[in-house]
Design a protein around this motif. Structure first.
Motif, PDB file in Angstrom:
ATOM      1  N   THR A 168      44.881  68.663  57.371  1.00  0.00           N
ATOM      2  CA  THR A 168      44.799  70.040  58.399  1.00  0.00           C
ATOM      3  C   THR A 168      46.174  70.195  58.675  1.00  0.00           C
ATOM      4  O   THR A 168      46.633  69.377  59.413  1.00  0.00           O
ATOM      5  CB  THR A 168      43.499  70.014  59.284  1.00  0.00           C
ATOM      6  N   GLU A 169      46.562  71.472  59.000  1.00  0.00           N
ATOM      7  CA  GLU A 169      47.884  71.900  59.686  1.00  0.00           C
ATOM      8  C   GLU A 169      47.255  72.935  60.561  1.00  0.00           C
ATOM      9  O   GLU A 169      46.324  73.634  60.718  1.00  0.00           O
ATOM     10  CB  GLU A 169      48.475  72.752  58.591  1.00  0.00           C
ATOM     11  N   PHE A 170      47.790  72.851  61.906  1.00  0.00           N
ATOM     12  CA  PHE A 170      47.557  73.693  63.035  1.00  0.00           C
ATOM     13  C   PHE A 170      48.729  73.906  64.018  1.00  0.00           C
ATOM     14  O   PHE A 170      49.808  73.056  63.722  1.00  0.00           O
ATOM     15  CB  PHE A 170      46.255  73.191  63.786  1.00  0.00           C
TER      16      PHE A 170
ATOM     17  N   HIS B  53      58.515  75.249  63.214  1.00  0.00           N
ATOM     18  CA  HIS B  53      57.379  76.147  63.994  1.00  0.00           C
ATOM     19  C   HIS B  53      57.125  77.261  62.954  1.00  0.00           C
ATOM     20  O   HIS B  53      57.859  77.767  62.223  1.00  0.00           O
ATOM     21  CB  HIS B  53      58.294  76.866  65.227  1.00  0.00           C
ATOM     22  N   GLY B  54      55.842  77.500  62.888  1.00  0.00           N
ATOM     23  CA  GLY B  54      55.255  78.474  62.155  1.00  0.00           C
ATOM     24  C   GLY B  54      53.564  78.700  62.133  1.00  0.00           C
ATOM     25  O   GLY B  54      52.966  78.166  62.962  1.00  0.00           O
ATOM     26  N   ILE B  55      52.954  79.135  61.241  1.00  0.00           N
ATOM     27  CA  ILE B  55      51.626  79.369  61.173  1.00  0.00           C
ATOM     28  C   ILE B  55      51.027  79.309  59.668  1.00  0.00           C
ATOM     29  O   ILE B  55      51.725  79.917  58.881  1.00  0.00           O
ATOM     30  CB  ILE B  55      51.253  80.796  62.182  1.00  0.00           C
ATOM     31  N   GLY B  56      49.688  79.221  59.543  1.00  0.00           N
ATOM     32  CA  GLY B  56      49.110  79.232  58.194  1.00  0.00           C
ATOM     33  C   GLY B  56      49.304  78.465  57.205  1.00  0.00           C
ATOM     34  O   GLY B  56      49.218  78.746  56.007  1.00  0.00           O
ATOM     35  N   GLY B  57      49.455  77.079  57.555  1.00  0.00           N
ATOM     36  CA  GLY B  57      49.818  76.292  56.382  1.00  0.00           C
ATOM     37  C   GLY B  57      48.394  75.929  55.719  1.00  0.00           C
ATOM     38  O   GLY B  57      47.475  75.749  56.231  1.00  0.00           O
ATOM     39  N   GLN B  58      48.766  75.815  54.205  1.00  0.00           N
ATOM     40  CA  GLN B  58      47.796  75.618  53.431  1.00  0.00           C
ATOM     41  C   GLN B  58      47.858  74.244  52.563  1.00  0.00           C
ATOM     42  O   GLN B  58      48.417  74.127  51.485  1.00  0.00           O
ATOM     43  CB  GLN B  58      47.229  76.641  52.332  1.00  0.00           C
ATOM     44  N   PRO B  59      47.481  73.028  52.953  1.00  0.00           N
ATOM     45  CA  PRO B  59      47.889  71.816  52.307  1.00  0.00           C
ATOM     46  C   PRO B  59      47.184  71.647  51.021  1.00  0.00           C
ATOM     47  O   PRO B  59      46.131  72.004  50.933  1.00  0.00           O
ATOM     48  CB  PRO B  59      47.035  70.526  53.225  1.00  0.00           C
ATOM     49  N   VAL B  60      47.804  71.417  49.827  1.00  0.00           N
ATOM     50  CA  VAL B  60      47.452  71.331  48.438  1.00  0.00           C
ATOM     51  C   VAL B  60      47.821  69.829  48.218  1.00  0.00           C
ATOM     52  O   VAL B  60      48.905  69.264  48.366  1.00  0.00           O
ATOM     53  CB  VAL B  60      47.518  72.332  47.626  1.00  0.00           C
ATOM     54  N   VAL B  61      46.951  69.220  47.361  1.00  0.00           N
ATOM     55  CA  VAL B  61      47.173  67.631  47.121  1.00  0.00           C
ATOM     56  C   VAL B  61      47.488  67.580  45.515  1.00  0.00           C
ATOM     57  O   VAL B  61      46.813  68.233  44.767  1.00  0.00           O
ATOM     58  CB  VAL B  61      46.160  66.719  47.386  1.00  0.00           C
ATOM     59  N   GLN B  62      48.449  66.970  45.304  1.00  0.00           N
ATOM     60  CA  GLN B  62      48.807  66.937  43.667  1.00  0.00           C
ATOM     61  C   GLN B  62      47.987  65.509  43.206  1.00  0.00           C
ATOM     62  O   GLN B  62      47.634  64.773  43.903  1.00  0.00           O
ATOM     63  CB  GLN B  62      50.378  66.617  43.548  1.00  0.00           C
TER      64      GLN B  62
END
Length: 172
Positions: free
Chosen positions: A10-12, A44-53
């Motif tokens: 998870t990213e936050f 610094h940012g917002i809204g990361g969406q981790p995807v796994v290969q």
């Protein structure tokens, strides 16, 4: 086939630290979570969406901040989320708010990966419109989360139509 099968990511962001991007990893399918870790670049940012290969590498496309500009960026982990790499710029976003006072204050990208591990990211952007008077959906793809393809405009309406496209949702 991933050596990290069962991991969750998870990213936050920590608003008290200027939206410092943090990641947390679960190695037990989400029952418990490890400590927060920042990226190697201190993104610094917002809204990361981790995807796994399929090989277990994790790619996190997201909205990165660069002064008053928005960037679509990515970073990766090749060790099951134990560490997070440096930031790679996908593109500077040609951002304009959607017409009609709709809530779209940050151009959040949507990401997904296919069965071969190709990562796709889509976001709203006005770069292909002559006067930036509307936003199109733009896509880039990557095999590794580091090198990204040339940007492609998704042709939902003709250029110059004035139709806004925003807040994409992507499934592959």
């Amino acid at each position: 086939s991933s050596p990290f099968y069962g991991n969750c990511y998870t990213e936050f962001d920590d608003n008290t630290l200027g939206d410092l991007v943090l990641m947390s990893t679960s190695t037990d399918g989400g029952l418990s979570w490890g400590p927060a870790a920042s990226t190697a670049s201190g993104l610094h940012g917002i809204g990361g969406q981790p995807v796994v290969q399929p090989d277990g590498d994790v790619v996190v496309p997201m909205n990165g901040f660069a002064g008053r500009n928005f960037l679509v960026v990515s970073f990766t982990s090749t060790d099951g989320g134990a560490t997070w790499g440096k930031t790679h710029v996908v593109a500077k976003v040609g951002y304009r708010p959607a017409s009609g006072q709709l809530r779209d204050s940050i151009p959040l990208p949507s990401a997904e990966t296919d069965a071969t591990g190709t990562v796709y990211v889509v976001w709203q952007d006005c770069r292909f419109e002559p006067t930036c008077n509307a936003s199109d959906l733009i896509m880039s793809k990557s095999a590794d989360g580091v090198k990204w393809s040339k940007l492609v405009r998704l042709p939902l309406d003709p250029v110059g139509s004035g139709v806004d496209h925003f807040i994409p949702g992507l499934a592959v």
